[in-house]
Design a protein around this motif. Sequence first.
Motif, mmCIF file in Angstrom:
data_model
loop_
_atom_site.group_PDB
_atom_site.id
_atom_site.type_symbol
_atom_site.label_atom_id
_atom_site.label_comp_id
_atom_site.label_asym_id
_atom_site.label_seq_id
_atom_site.Cartn_x
_atom_site.Cartn_y
_atom_site.Cartn_z
ATOM 1 N N SER A 81 0.946 -1.245 -0.047
ATOM 2 C CA SER A 81 0.057 -0.084 -0.002
ATOM 3 C C SER A 81 1.142 1.189 -0.049
ATOM 4 C CB SER A 81 -0.622 0.084 1.083
ATOM 5 O OG SER A 81 -0.614 -0.281 2.626
ATOM 6 N N ASP A 82 0.041 2.567 -0.703
ATOM 7 C CA ASP A 82 1.075 3.453 -0.272
ATOM 8 C C ASP A 82 1.074 4.889 0.992
ATOM 9 O OD1 ASP A 82 1.196 3.632 -3.087
ATOM 10 O OD2 ASP A 82 -0.165 4.711 -3.746
ATOM 11 N N VAL A 83 1.925 4.712 1.369
ATOM 12 C CA VAL A 83 2.369 5.338 2.755
ATOM 13 C C VAL A 83 3.242 6.565 2.743
ATOM 14 C CG1 VAL A 83 2.853 3.146 3.845
ATOM 15 C CG2 VAL A 83 4.537 4.197 2.722
ATOM 16 N N GLU A 84 3.184 7.149 3.144
ATOM 17 C CA GLU A 84 4.128 8.714 3.467
ATOM 18 C C GLU A 84 5.154 8.574 3.847
ATOM 19 O OE1 GLU A 84 2.661 12.065 2.484
ATOM 20 O OE2 GLU A 84 0.318 10.835 1.295
ATOM 21 N N ILE A 85 6.271 9.072 3.120
ATOM 22 C CA ILE A 85 7.956 9.520 3.169
ATOM 23 C C ILE A 85 7.473 9.512 4.300
ATOM 24 C CG2 ILE A 85 9.856 9.599 2.081
ATOM 25 C CD1 ILE A 85 8.826 8.985 -0.728
ATOM 26 N N GLU A 108 17.474 6.664 -11.264
ATOM 27 C CA GLU A 108 17.497 6.607 -13.131
ATOM 28 C C GLU A 108 16.332 5.607 -13.152
ATOM 29 O OE1 GLU A 108 17.392 9.368 -14.942
ATOM 30 O OE2 GLU A 108 18.769 9.799 -13.335
ATOM 31 N N ASN A 109 16.151 4.713 -12.763
ATOM 32 C CA ASN A 109 15.431 3.535 -13.104
ATOM 33 C C ASN A 109 14.083 3.373 -12.373
ATOM 34 O OD1 ASN A 109 14.336 0.597 -11.873
ATOM 35 N ND2 ASN A 109 16.740 -0.256 -13.018
ATOM 36 N N LEU A 110 14.267 4.283 -11.218
ATOM 37 C CA LEU A 110 13.008 4.598 -10.530
ATOM 38 C C LEU A 110 12.177 5.762 -10.548
ATOM 39 C CD1 LEU A 110 14.009 3.733 -6.541
ATOM 40 C CD2 LEU A 110 12.694 2.421 -8.552
ATOM 41 N N ARG A 111 12.945 6.737 -12.122
ATOM 42 C CA ARG A 111 12.495 7.817 -12.510
ATOM 43 C C ARG A 111 11.617 6.650 -13.588
ATOM 44 N NH1 ARG A 111 14.366 12.383 -12.868
ATOM 45 N NH2 ARG A 111 16.389 11.922 -12.494
ATOM 46 N N HIS A 112 11.866 5.849 -14.273
ATOM 47 C CA HIS A 112 10.918 5.544 -16.152
ATOM 48 C C HIS A 112 10.941 4.046 -15.281
ATOM 49 C CE1 HIS A 112 13.474 8.592 -17.465
ATOM 50 N NE2 HIS A 112 15.040 7.975 -16.749
ATOM 51 N N ASP A 139 15.286 6.612 -0.120
ATOM 52 C CA ASP A 139 15.805 8.087 -0.108
ATOM 53 C C ASP A 139 15.957 8.873 -2.005
ATOM 54 O OD1 ASP A 139 17.456 8.331 1.921
ATOM 55 O OD2 ASP A 139 19.102 7.186 1.393
ATOM 56 N N GLU A 140 16.074 7.692 -2.713
ATOM 57 C CA GLU A 140 15.563 8.214 -4.938
ATOM 58 C C GLU A 140 14.460 8.351 -5.107
ATOM 59 O OE1 GLU A 140 18.427 8.786 -5.779
ATOM 60 O OE2 GLU A 140 19.369 7.658 -3.630
ATOM 61 N N TYR A 141 13.395 7.776 -3.687
ATOM 62 C CA TYR A 141 12.224 8.640 -3.568
ATOM 63 C C TYR A 141 11.880 10.204 -3.496
ATOM 64 C CZ TYR A 141 8.629 5.131 -6.044
ATOM 65 O OH TYR A 141 7.938 4.416 -6.904
ATOM 66 N N LYS A 142 12.256 10.541 -2.701
ATOM 67 C CA LYS A 142 12.419 11.961 -2.192
ATOM 68 C C LYS A 142 12.984 12.700 -3.415
ATOM 69 C CE LYS A 142 13.014 10.677 2.975
ATOM 70 N NZ LYS A 142 13.603 10.865 4.289
ATOM 71 N N ALA A 143 14.516 11.706 -4.009
ATOM 72 C CA ALA A 143 15.209 12.849 -4.729
ATOM 73 C C ALA A 143 14.205 13.546 -5.905
ATOM 74 C CB ALA A 143 16.218 11.965 -4.943
ATOM 75 N N LEU A 144 13.001 12.613 -6.133
ATOM 76 C CA LEU A 144 12.870 11.962 -7.359
ATOM 77 C C LEU A 144 11.179 13.604 -7.352
ATOM 78 C CD1 LEU A 144 12.918 8.861 -9.322
ATOM 79 C CD2 LEU A 144 13.629 11.138 -9.846
ATOM 80 N N GLY A 145 10.860 14.032 -5.809
ATOM 81 C CA GLY A 145 10.575 14.405 -5.453
ATOM 82 C C GLY A 145 9.092 13.980 -5.232
ATOM 83 N N ARG A 146 9.157 12.503 -4.827
ATOM 84 C CA ARG A 146 7.453 11.677 -4.904
ATOM 85 C C ARG A 146 7.649 11.273 -3.061
ATOM 86 N NH1 ARG A 146 9.507 6.965 -9.100
ATOM 87 N NH2 ARG A 146 9.881 7.990 -10.843
#
Length: 343
Positions: A81-85, A108-112, A139-146
């Motif tokens: 399920s989706d959780v707030e980072i 970059e993998n998670l971006r695409h 961390d990378e989700y945060k960096a992508l602004g998610r």
Amino acid sequence: MSLRDRMAKGMSITLTDDDEAAAASMKPTVPVTGPGQTMQITALRRQIEDLKTELAKRDDVSVAAEARLKEMEEQLMSAASDVEISELVEVPGRRRYMSPEKKLELRENLRHNKLVHPVVIRRRPDGTKEIVSGHNRIDEYKALGRAKIKAVFEDSTEDEAAANAFWANLLQSDLTDFEKYRGFKQMQGRFPAITQAEMAEQSGLSEAMISYLLAFDDLPSEVLSVLNDQPALIGSHAGKTLAGLAKNGRTAEVIAAVGQLAEGKIDQAQAVKLASAKPAKAAKAAETVKIKAGKADYCVMRRAANVVRLQFKSDEEASRVQAALQKVLEAESACFTAAQRNS
């Protein structure tokens, strides 16, 4: 019940020669409500981890086993399920090291692409959500602004969560030897009765490798501090050698060598060689004797270690003395040879 069962209440899976039959027996269903769902997801996660461990030991894995593993991972993802980072809390010492280059690749993998493996979290008694595994993905989700990420909740105690995070990280091929050492040290701290043989059995590593990893313990605190910041700096074999040198009185040399290694001035093999090198003996100053002929120098004689050098004013005098010295040395050689025979 196995040691890993005692530590993490995991579900042990052993593959038979017939992978299809083994795979067919692993079909947990995920309940749709609260505690039951959480417990079943936890069991499914551990089944996946155990299956990965078993498959990693095999040279030849059947299509059925690989398909079953993929099916289980997809089932786990569907239960996420989706959780707030922003609500997630990190526990120190649980994060797996990832180089800047690998982090960029992951980003970059998670971006695409979609997230393939959900992160794992657990509810703490105070109501906060603790990260069990997936720190770098978060961390990378945060960096992508998610703001949100797919996650599954684990039903575990604090000790079980620490054990689960370590076993999960251990399956990663890029986990550094120093991180493995820290994980096994944490296991020893949480489970004082655990033996190296038991850790080897549960991890799939040899007892010899466990011994090499735990040798990091004997490195100077200054070196351990460097490794905390750069865990990929030293492998277990170099670590054991340097630890042995430190135990044998070469602590300063080990610290200096690792310092140069951390600065990129030398490589790992050179660091071991530098820490092992015996200090060079200071060369004795050359002795100089001047032989006079009246007030003038007749000959200047210099000796350094086993070398004697004579310098005359003229070639003729040097030639005459050389002939005389040759006779003297031949006589001395004959006496030396006779003494050797009689000894």
